[in-house]
Design an enzyme around this catalytic site. Structure first.
Site, short mmCIF file in Angstrom:
data_model
loop_
_atom_site.label_atom_id
_atom_site.label_comp_id
_atom_site.label_asym_id
_atom_site.label_seq_id
_atom_site.Cartn_x
_atom_site.Cartn_y
_atom_site.Cartn_z
N LYS A 35 58.33 48.13 24.43
CA LYS A 35 57.53 47.26 23.47
C LYS A 35 56.72 46.33 24.30
O LYS A 35 57.21 45.72 25.41
CB LYS A 35 58.31 47.00 22.35
CG LYS A 35 59.37 45.86 22.50
CD LYS A 35 60.48 46.08 21.57
CE LYS A 35 61.52 44.84 21.69
NZ LYS A 35 62.75 45.05 20.82
N ARG A 130 68.53 42.08 9.72
CA ARG A 130 67.34 42.09 9.77
C ARG A 130 66.80 43.42 9.30
O ARG A 130 66.64 43.66 8.15
CB ARG A 130 66.91 41.88 11.28
CG ARG A 130 65.50 41.63 11.58
CD ARG A 130 65.06 41.37 13.06
NE ARG A 130 65.55 42.53 13.89
CZ ARG A 130 65.36 42.67 15.22
NH1 ARG A 130 64.64 41.58 15.91
NH2 ARG A 130 65.73 43.73 15.78
N TYR A 255 47.14 14.73 30.62
CA TYR A 255 47.13 14.41 29.17
C TYR A 255 48.02 13.69 28.66
O TYR A 255 49.34 14.04 28.93
CB TYR A 255 46.72 15.61 28.27
CG TYR A 255 45.51 16.42 28.46
CD1 TYR A 255 44.14 15.71 28.21
CD2 TYR A 255 45.33 17.81 29.12
CE1 TYR A 255 43.11 16.59 28.28
CE2 TYR A 255 44.43 18.45 29.22
CZ TYR A 255 42.99 17.66 28.93
OH TYR A 255 41.92 18.47 28.90
N MET A 303 45.69 23.85 29.71
CA MET A 303 45.51 25.17 29.60
C MET A 303 44.93 25.83 30.86
O MET A 303 45.70 26.97 31.20
CB MET A 303 43.89 25.25 28.76
CG MET A 303 43.54 26.53 28.41
SD MET A 303 42.12 26.56 27.49
CE MET A 303 42.46 25.63 26.01
C1 LIG Z 1 63.65 45.47 21.62
C2 LIG Z 1 64.99 46.30 21.35
C3 LIG Z 1 65.91 46.86 22.18
C4 LIG Z 1 65.94 46.29 23.53
O1 LIG Z 1 66.60 45.03 23.58
P1 LIG Z 1 66.86 44.28 25.03
O2 LIG Z 1 67.66 42.90 24.80
O3 LIG Z 1 65.46 43.91 25.68
O4 LIG Z 1 67.72 45.25 25.86
C5 LIG Z 1 67.00 47.72 21.66
N1 LIG Z 1 67.08 48.22 20.36
C6 LIG Z 1 66.24 47.76 19.56
C7 LIG Z 1 65.94 48.14 18.02
C8 LIG Z 1 65.05 46.80 19.84
O5 LIG Z 1 63.99 46.31 19.07
#
Ligand SMILES: *Cc1c(COP(=O)(O)O)cnc(C)c1O
Length: 358
Positions: A35, A130, A255, A303
């Site tokens: 992701k 969550r 800055y 930046m």
């Molecule tokens: C992002 C995610 C993972 C991977 O987590 P890592 O700490 O990067 O290994 C696993 N399961 C779910 C549901 C996630 O959203």
């Protein structure tokens, strides 16, 4: 001004890291979580390097489409499932699999007709609060899903850990027990662990581990780098020195004039800043490397530019390479200085940075 910032992705490291995950996880299958554009490393190039993974985990259907377009035939799991009814048809068409975590998604599935079955990962909440159904509903939901004509009856049962990176925090042990209790006797594969789960909680391997960070050589365990666990950083972020100035004692830099020179000293300017994803929160004292020699950031990150104390790099020349993080300078260290985690830094490298592979 041309841009000199480069993120070099080490494809060998990705491959070695996948092999290391497999060695740690025993015979468990590995979902490579890609992701957020593979944690900022680039989705297509990482999926290619990680082509042996048993499945890919993505956060959006669009990413699943990119993987299918690149020719990947593995299982691909959309980690938060459908958001709208039309998503389900798209997922079935692309043979993407759906994490189902909410009644609103169940209602969408119940309205679906038979046809290409959708593979489902039923997500149970065991304490993170969550995403996920209350674990106590596992039996009821499992039966309802299996009765649906649009759903493949081979359902994977999953949960997600809140604190698995704290290896002595028994909250994870309690999540594991809650998951086992809730799913006892139900058929189907199990998936519990993220990266930290693989490192610290061998009793939670299940049938699938879902690993992101470790594949990129990243650790979230406090005070530890991926290298501490035998993983190799998959990204080097670098740029070049574009100026060296001699600044007098008592003069201030950048800055807000936050840094005052304690003596007459050489101050380098490197072509990278928060516009490239180098964190503005990195304070004076954050380490960098100039042509391989250690140096430190001074003054506020802007930046396009950062300033460097070159007192320990007397041979530095304009044009020298400046490394912000990489195998010789763990991104976890930079994250610690900047008050964040390594994942946020690699995810935050922006589009104007040139990406290279080796
Ligand atoms: C992002 C995610 C993972 C991977 O987590 P890592 O700490 O990067 O290994 C696993 N399961 C779910 C549901 C996630 O959203």
């Amino acid at each position: 001004m041309s841009r000199l910032a480069v993120a070099t992705i080490h494809l060998d490291a990705l491959r070695a890291n996948l092999a290391r995950v497999r060695a740690l996880a025993g015979g468990t299958r590995v979902m490579a979580v890609v992701k957020a554009d593979a944690y900022g490393h680039g989705l297509e190039r990482c999926a290619r390097a990680l082509g042996d993974a048993d499945a890919f985990g993505v956060a959006s259907i669009a990413d699943g489409l990119r993987l299918r377009a690149a020719g990947h035939r593995q299982r691909i799991v959309v980690l938060s499932g459908p958001d709208a009814h039309s998503d389900i048809a798209e997922m079935r068409r692309l043979q993407l699999e759906a994490v189902i975590h909410h009644d609103s998604q169940l209602a969408m599935l119940e309205a679906e007709r038979a046809g290409t079955p959708l593979r489902v990962w039923l997500k149970l909440d065991t304490g993170m609060h969550r995403l996920g159904f209350p674990a106590g509903r596992a039996g009821e939901l499992h039966a309802r899903l299996r009765a649906l004509p649009a759903v493949d009856p081979d359902i994977v049962l999953m949960t997600h850990f809140a604190s698995s990176d704290e290896f002595d925090n028994d909250f994870t042990a309690r999540q594991i027990v809650a998951f086992e209790d809730a799913t006892r006797g139900l058929p189907g594969e199990r998936s519990l662990s993220n990266s930290a789960g693989v490192l610290g909680w061998p009793q939670a391997r299940g049938d699938w581990v879902r690993v992101g960070g470790l594949l990129y050589g990243l650790s979230v365990a406090l005070g530890k780098t991926g290298a501490d666990f035998g993983f190799r950083p998959a990204m080097t972020l670098s740029t070049r020195l574009i100026a060296i100035n001699r600044v007098k004692r008592g003069e201030r830099i950048g800055y807000g004039a936050t840094y005052e020179c304690p003596e007459d000293m050489p101050v380098g300017v490197a072509a990278i800043g928060y516009g490239d994803g180098y964190p503005r929160s990195a304070p004076s004292g954050t380490p960098v490397r100039v042509a391989g020699a250690p140096a430190v950031l001074v003054a506020r990150v802007s930046m396009d530019l950062i300033a460097l104390d070159l007192r320990n790099a007397p041979d530095a020349r304009v044009g020298d390479s400046v490394t912000l993080w990489g195998p010789a300078l763990p991104v976890e260290i930079i994250a610690q200085h900047a008050g964040t985690i390594s994942y946020e830094l690699t995810c935050g490298v922006t589009r104007r940075v040139l990406f290279a592979e080796e």
